[in-house]
Design a protein around this motif. Structure first.
Motif, PDB file in Angstrom:
ATOM      1  N   ASP A  43       0.820  -1.205   0.000  1.00  0.00           N
ATOM      2  CA  ASP A  43       0.000   0.000   0.000  1.00  0.00           C
ATOM      3  C   ASP A  43       0.858   1.261   0.000  1.00  0.00           C
ATOM      4  OD1 ASP A  43      -2.340  -1.483   0.086  1.00  0.00           O
ATOM      5  OD2 ASP A  43      -2.385  -1.513   2.290  1.00  0.00           O
ATOM      6  N   THR A  44       0.251   2.354  -0.411  1.00  0.00           N
ATOM      7  CA  THR A  44       0.914   3.660  -0.353  1.00  0.00           C
ATOM      8  C   THR A  44       1.240   4.009   1.097  1.00  0.00           C
ATOM      9  OG1 THR A  44      -0.268   4.421  -2.315  1.00  0.00           O
ATOM     10  CG2 THR A  44       0.670   6.104  -0.873  1.00  0.00           C
ATOM     11  N   PHE A  45       2.437   4.539   1.314  1.00  0.00           N
ATOM     12  CA  PHE A  45       2.875   4.902   2.662  1.00  0.00           C
ATOM     13  C   PHE A  45       3.594   6.236   2.573  1.00  0.00           C
ATOM     14  CE2 PHE A  45       5.296   4.887   6.557  1.00  0.00           C
ATOM     15  CZ  PHE A  45       4.533   4.165   7.468  1.00  0.00           C
ATOM     16  N   CYS A  46       2.897   7.316   2.867  1.00  0.00           N
ATOM     17  CA  CYS A  46       3.478   8.665   2.884  1.00  0.00           C
ATOM     18  C   CYS A  46       3.202   9.277   4.241  1.00  0.00           C
ATOM     19  CB  CYS A  46       2.870   9.529   1.773  1.00  0.00           C
ATOM     20  SG  CYS A  46       3.502   9.184   0.126  1.00  0.00           S
ATOM     21  N   LYS A  47       4.189   9.224   5.123  1.00  0.00           N
ATOM     22  CA  LYS A  47       3.952   9.670   6.497  1.00  0.00           C
ATOM     23  C   LYS A  47       5.172  10.370   7.085  1.00  0.00           C
ATOM     24  CE  LYS A  47       0.554   6.079   7.543  1.00  0.00           C
ATOM     25  NZ  LYS A  47       0.098   5.051   8.510  1.00  0.00           N
ATOM     26  N   LEU A  48       4.880  11.325   7.953  1.00  0.00           N
ATOM     27  CA  LEU A  48       5.926  11.966   8.742  1.00  0.00           C
ATOM     28  C   LEU A  48       6.174  11.142   9.995  1.00  0.00           C
ATOM     29  CD1 LEU A  48       4.792  15.710   8.539  1.00  0.00           C
ATOM     30  CD2 LEU A  48       6.387  14.494   7.052  1.00  0.00           C
ATOM     31  N   ASN A  49       7.417  11.142  10.448  1.00  0.00           N
ATOM     32  CA  ASN A  49       7.770  10.420  11.666  1.00  0.00           C
ATOM     33  C   ASN A  49       7.012  11.024  12.855  1.00  0.00           C
ATOM     34  OD1 ASN A  49       9.107   9.203  13.880  1.00  0.00           O
ATOM     35  ND2 ASN A  49      10.942   8.944  12.636  1.00  0.00           N
ATOM     36  N   ALA A  50       6.472  10.144  13.701  1.00  0.00           N
ATOM     37  CA  ALA A  50       5.704  10.605  14.862  1.00  0.00           C
ATOM     38  C   ALA A  50       6.594  11.005  16.037  1.00  0.00           C
ATOM     39  CB  ALA A  50       4.723   9.525  15.308  1.00  0.00           C
ATOM     40  N   ALA A  51       7.906  10.793  15.915  1.00  0.00           N
ATOM     41  CA  ALA A  51       8.805  11.233  16.987  1.00  0.00           C
ATOM     42  C   ALA A  51       8.826  12.756  17.031  1.00  0.00           C
ATOM     43  CB  ALA A  51      10.210  10.688  16.745  1.00  0.00           C
ATOM     44  N   ALA A  52       9.134  13.289  18.193  1.00  0.00           N
ATOM     45  CA  ALA A  52       9.138  14.743  18.364  1.00  0.00           C
ATOM     46  C   ALA A  52      10.080  15.401  17.359  1.00  0.00           C
ATOM     47  CB  ALA A  52       9.564  15.099  19.783  1.00  0.00           C
ATOM     48  N   PRO A  53       9.596  16.388  16.595  1.00  0.00           N
ATOM     49  CA  PRO A  53      10.452  17.045  15.603  1.00  0.00           C
ATOM     50  C   PRO A  53      11.482  17.949  16.276  1.00  0.00           C
ATOM     51  CG  PRO A  53       8.345  18.167  15.743  1.00  0.00           C
ATOM     52  CD  PRO A  53       8.238  16.948  16.617  1.00  0.00           C
ATOM     53  N   SER A  54      12.573  18.189  15.582  1.00  0.00           N
ATOM     54  CA  SER A  54      13.530  19.183  16.055  1.00  0.00           C
ATOM     55  C   SER A  54      13.105  20.544  15.523  1.00  0.00           C
ATOM     56  CB  SER A  54      14.948  18.843  15.604  1.00  0.00           C
ATOM     57  OG  SER A  54      15.033  18.850  14.189  1.00  0.00           O
ATOM     58  N   ILE A  55      13.287  21.583  16.326  1.00  0.00           N
ATOM     59  CA  ILE A  55      12.767  22.899  15.984  1.00  0.00           C
ATOM     60  C   ILE A  55      13.861  23.943  16.168  1.00  0.00           C
ATOM     61  CG2 ILE A  55      11.040  24.648  16.537  1.00  0.00           C
ATOM     62  CD1 ILE A  55       9.341  22.284  17.686  1.00  0.00           C
ATOM     63  N   ASN A  56      14.106  24.712  15.114  1.00  0.00           N
ATOM     64  CA  ASN A  56      15.038  25.833  15.173  1.00  0.00           C
ATOM     65  C   ASN A  56      14.214  27.107  15.034  1.00  0.00           C
ATOM     66  OD1 ASN A  56      17.150  27.596  15.052  1.00  0.00           O
ATOM     67  ND2 ASN A  56      18.015  26.823  13.149  1.00  0.00           N
ATOM     68  N   ALA A  57      14.061  27.839  16.115  1.00  0.00           N
ATOM     69  CA  ALA A  57      13.150  28.976  16.131  1.00  0.00           C
ATOM     70  C   ALA A  57      13.906  30.298  16.258  1.00  0.00           C
ATOM     71  CB  ALA A  57      12.158  28.838  17.282  1.00  0.00           C
ATOM     72  N   TYR A  58      13.438  31.306  15.513  1.00  0.00           N
ATOM     73  CA  TYR A  58      13.965  32.660  15.605  1.00  0.00           C
ATOM     74  C   TYR A  58      12.799  33.594  15.900  1.00  0.00           C
ATOM     75  CZ  TYR A  58      15.975  37.151  14.191  1.00  0.00           C
ATOM     76  OH  TYR A  58      16.391  38.455  14.158  1.00  0.00           O
ATOM     77  N   ARG A  59      12.827  34.196  17.074  1.00  0.00           N
ATOM     78  CA  ARG A  59      11.711  35.030  17.529  1.00  0.00           C
ATOM     79  C   ARG A  59      10.387  34.270  17.462  1.00  0.00           C
ATOM     80  NH1 ARG A  59      13.553  40.354  14.226  1.00  0.00           N
ATOM     81  NH2 ARG A  59      15.098  41.165  15.688  1.00  0.00           N
ATOM     82  N   SER A  60      10.421  33.024  17.878  1.00  0.00           N
ATOM     83  CA  SER A  60       9.214  32.206  17.840  1.00  0.00           C
ATOM     84  C   SER A  60       9.332  31.066  18.843  1.00  0.00           C
ATOM     85  CB  SER A  60       8.979  31.648  16.436  1.00  0.00           C
ATOM     86  OG  SER A  60      10.052  30.810  16.040  1.00  0.00           O
TER      87      SER A  60
END
Length: 203
Positions: A43-60
């Protein structure tokens, strides 16, 4: 005596001749080979990993979890709070965030689309006819996955990220939100939008 007779009967049964095979009733093919088609459906499998994403934030500040618009903690969706107010002038200052879902995958040709509820950060709490103020603050969305790196301005509804169909890919799915600085005044209140970025199997 009864026990002896029963045992004797059992011996007679075991020692009896086996039934002869009826070879004349058999049917045979034309060769000595067995040919079988062997396959498996995937079957088609298009998914993002459910592990916590890494985040690089600037003024956010990015906070994974439910966001009231289809996001969930299980899928590490979340809320992105951007500091767009330049404190000395009340104009729009640059703010951005870069979010990475590591080890994501799509096992077929796919495109990437965006969907924005408001087409930018919209303030519905304060209104004015003074055109020096802006109620809708535009922002840009960027996506990188595999060999492609592209982006576009958020627009109401589905909008193109100029993403041509790409081959099956696995790796880090990165997307960014960037508010450019602008010489426009901000209204008091919350500016908000709901953004959805989706890997879509190509038709």
């Amino acid at each position: 005596m009864k026990k002896f007779l029963l045992a004797g009967a059992a011996i007679a049964l075991i020692a009896g001749p086996a039934a002869a095979q009826d070879w004349q009733a058999q049917s045979y093919g034309n060769d000595g080979a067995a040919w079988w088609a062997v396959g498996a459906d995937v079957d088609t499998f298009c998914k993002l990993n459910a592990a916590a994403p890494s985040i690089n934030a600037y003024r956010s500040t990015a906070t994974p979890g439910p966001n009231g618009q289809g996001g969930s903690a299980a899928n590490n969706d979340g809320t992105l709070l951007l500091d767009i107010q330049e404190p000395a002038t009340n104009t729009i200052q640059n703010a951005s965030a870069f979010i990475v879902y590591a080890n994501s995958q799509c096992n077929t040709t796919f495109t990437v689309t965006g969907n924005s509820l408001n087409g930018g950060l919209l303030n519905t709490e304060t209104t004015t006819t003074d055109t020096d103020f802006v109620a809708l603050v535009p922002y840009n969305v960027g996506v990188e996955f595999g060999a492609q790196n592209t982006g576009g301005a958020a627009a109401v509804g589905n909008f193109s990220l100029n993403w041509t169909p790409q081959q099956a890919t696995a790796g880090d799915f990165r997307f960014s939100v960037d508010v450019p600085a602008a010489n426009r005044l901000l209204l008091e209140g919350e500016y908000k939008d709901f953004l959805k970025v989706t890997m879509t199997p190509a038709a």
